[in-house]
Design a protein around this motif. Structure first.
Motif, mmCIF file in Angstrom:
data_model
loop_
_atom_site.group_PDB
_atom_site.id
_atom_site.type_symbol
_atom_site.label_atom_id
_atom_site.label_comp_id
_atom_site.label_asym_id
_atom_site.label_seq_id
_atom_site.Cartn_x
_atom_site.Cartn_y
_atom_site.Cartn_z
ATOM 1 N N THR A 60 28.179 19.384 -16.296
ATOM 2 C CA THR A 60 27.497 20.633 -17.353
ATOM 3 C C THR A 60 26.113 20.278 -17.351
ATOM 4 O O THR A 60 25.319 20.442 -17.960
ATOM 5 C CB THR A 60 28.298 18.893 -18.495
ATOM 6 N N SER A 100 23.593 22.583 -15.671
ATOM 7 C CA SER A 100 23.878 23.218 -16.875
ATOM 8 C C SER A 100 23.004 23.820 -18.274
ATOM 9 O O SER A 100 22.379 24.850 -17.988
ATOM 10 C CB SER A 100 25.380 24.228 -17.188
ATOM 11 N N SER A 101 22.909 22.680 -17.690
ATOM 12 C CA SER A 101 22.590 22.430 -19.228
ATOM 13 C C SER A 101 20.491 22.403 -19.559
ATOM 14 O O SER A 101 19.616 22.345 -20.150
ATOM 15 C CB SER A 101 22.365 21.176 -20.207
ATOM 16 N N ARG A 132 24.531 25.812 -12.388
ATOM 17 C CA ARG A 132 26.091 26.062 -12.306
ATOM 18 C C ARG A 132 25.954 26.749 -11.116
ATOM 19 O O ARG A 132 26.781 25.955 -10.385
ATOM 20 C CB ARG A 132 27.135 26.577 -13.164
ATOM 21 N N ASN A 155 35.292 22.413 -20.711
ATOM 22 C CA ASN A 155 35.240 21.462 -22.138
ATOM 23 C C ASN A 155 37.113 22.117 -22.568
ATOM 24 O O ASN A 155 36.485 23.343 -23.023
ATOM 25 C CB ASN A 155 34.237 21.393 -22.543
ATOM 26 N N LYS A 190 23.331 19.916 -24.786
ATOM 27 C CA LYS A 190 24.184 20.129 -23.478
ATOM 28 C C LYS A 190 24.583 21.649 -23.658
ATOM 29 O O LYS A 190 25.117 21.764 -24.854
ATOM 30 C CB LYS A 190 25.188 18.759 -23.994
#
Ligand code: 5AD
Ligand code: SF4
Length: 349
Positions: free
Chosen positions: A272, A275-276, A282, A296, A312
């Motif tokens: 994650t 990706s953040s 990703r 999630n 996030k």
């Protein structure tokens, strides 16, 4: 030494010396990076084809007794919004995940003494009695050998405990009062008990050098974890490291690719955190050898409270439409969602 030769050696032998890894990190350029990623992707395809394993992440608690300098859940962050999920809420998350086809549930949380061994055993048994074939992964930080053993005997299959940094000095500087050896010992205990153990580290911790990253890579090679979580450091404004830059996508991707080459069968999430920091994070992670995604499943009402770092990414909502979207993205990158349990092929309970 030559960067291309080191990459080809990694590809052919799944090994490299400390000096070679350092030379690689110090001298990699655009062309050689392309080769490294190509070789990592080929290696992952050898064992896992183009499958991406899905793990449903449930964030149990945002309470934590630790004070890691980088993390928004640290004890001294008075601005953190704290919550704990009840057993009923946890079971709801698990059922939601099961409906989406997830065969692994990851129970993650801060180091919260409310979740005693008895409480965890109750939770694990409740999940396993409803979904006996699904895997449970725990990620609850440092606990005693007995505690790990009780949870394993109750049915937990895997445990994620990132080593965070394999350089003693760097480790202890960001974990005040926490001995480096204690964490190593926890990892060893997890493995001895029989868990599929996951290690891992952050890339771009303030003050981290390429030598430190080589220590991480060498440790991962030696410890041979079943899983390895690697993500960029990302600042959280209410922490002592809040004013630093985040770790780079490029360097994180390079580390992912090297770990894939060092441990061809490792389960390697495109995290994650990746990706953040970048909308393409990703996909880049998957191309570099990543083969796991952890969407999630936590209730929407608590998502923002589980704030390890700023901005996030809240990937994958519970609804089926969102799942279609994530599958589409995975397919577009050339991969396929795999719904089996996805154990490391070296481990069978
Ligand atoms: N940036 C990136 N990763 C972080 N983690 C905690 N805080 C941060 C941060 N600020 C990671 C740690 C931990 C995992 C659950 O999240 O590596 O092991
Ligand atoms: Fe707690 Fe984990 Fe955050 Fe450290 S990284 S403060 S142990 S939640």
């Amino acid at each position: 030494m030559d960067v291309i030769n080191i990459i080809e050696k990694l590809y052919k032998t799944n090994d490299a010396s400390k000096e070679e890894l350092l030379y690689l990190l110090d001298n990699i350029d655009e062309n050689s990076k392309e080769l490294l990623i190509k070789r990592a992707n080929e290696t992952r395809k050898k064992y896992y084809k183009n499958k991406v394993y899905m793990r449903g992440l449930i964030e149990l608690t945002s309470f934590c007794k630790k004070d890691c300098l980088y993390c928004g859940l640290r004890r001294h962050n008075k601005n953190a919004d704290r919550y704990r999920l009840t057993l009923d809420e946890i079971l709801e998350c698990v059922r939601k995940g099961d409906k989406l086809g997830y065969k692994t549930f990851v129970l993650q949380g801060g180091e919260d003494e409310y979740f005693t061994d008895n409480k965890m055993v109750e939770i694990i048994k409740a999940i396993k009695s409803e979904f006996p074939k699904n895997a449970i992964t725990l990620s609850l930080g440092e606990r005693s050998y007995d505690s790990y053993k009780k949870m394993y005997d109750a049915g937990a299959d895997r445990y994620l405990l990132r080593h965070e940094s394999a350089s003693k000095e760097l480790y202890e500087s960001i974990h005040p009062g926490e001995p480096f050896e204690k964490r190593r010992n926890c990892l060893k205990n997890l493995k001895d008990i029989g868990y599929q153990a996951g290690a891992g580290f952050m890339v771009g911790i303030p003050g981290q050098t390429n030598e430190d990253l080589v220590n991480d890579l060498m440790f991962v090679k030696e410890f041979e974890p079943a899983m390895c979580g690697i993500g960029p450091f990302i600042p959280h404004k209410d922490t002592p490291l809040g004013n630093h830059e985040h770790g780079s996508l490029e360097k994180t991707v390079i580390c992912l690719a090297i770990v894939r080459l060092l441990l061809p069968k490792v389960l390697l999430p495109a995290t994650t955190a990746l990706s953040s920091i970048d909308p393409k994070g990703r996909e880049e992670g998957l191309k570099a050898g990543g083969n796991v995604i952890m969407p999630n499943l936590s209730p929407m009402s608590v998502r923002k409270k589980y704030s390890l770092y700023d901005n996030k990414a809240y990937i994958l909502d519970e609804d089926a439409e969102y799942r279609t979207m994530i599958e589409k993205k995975i397919n577009e990158a050339g991969y396929e969602v795999e719904v089996s349990r996805g154990d490391n092929p070296e481990f069978r309970k």
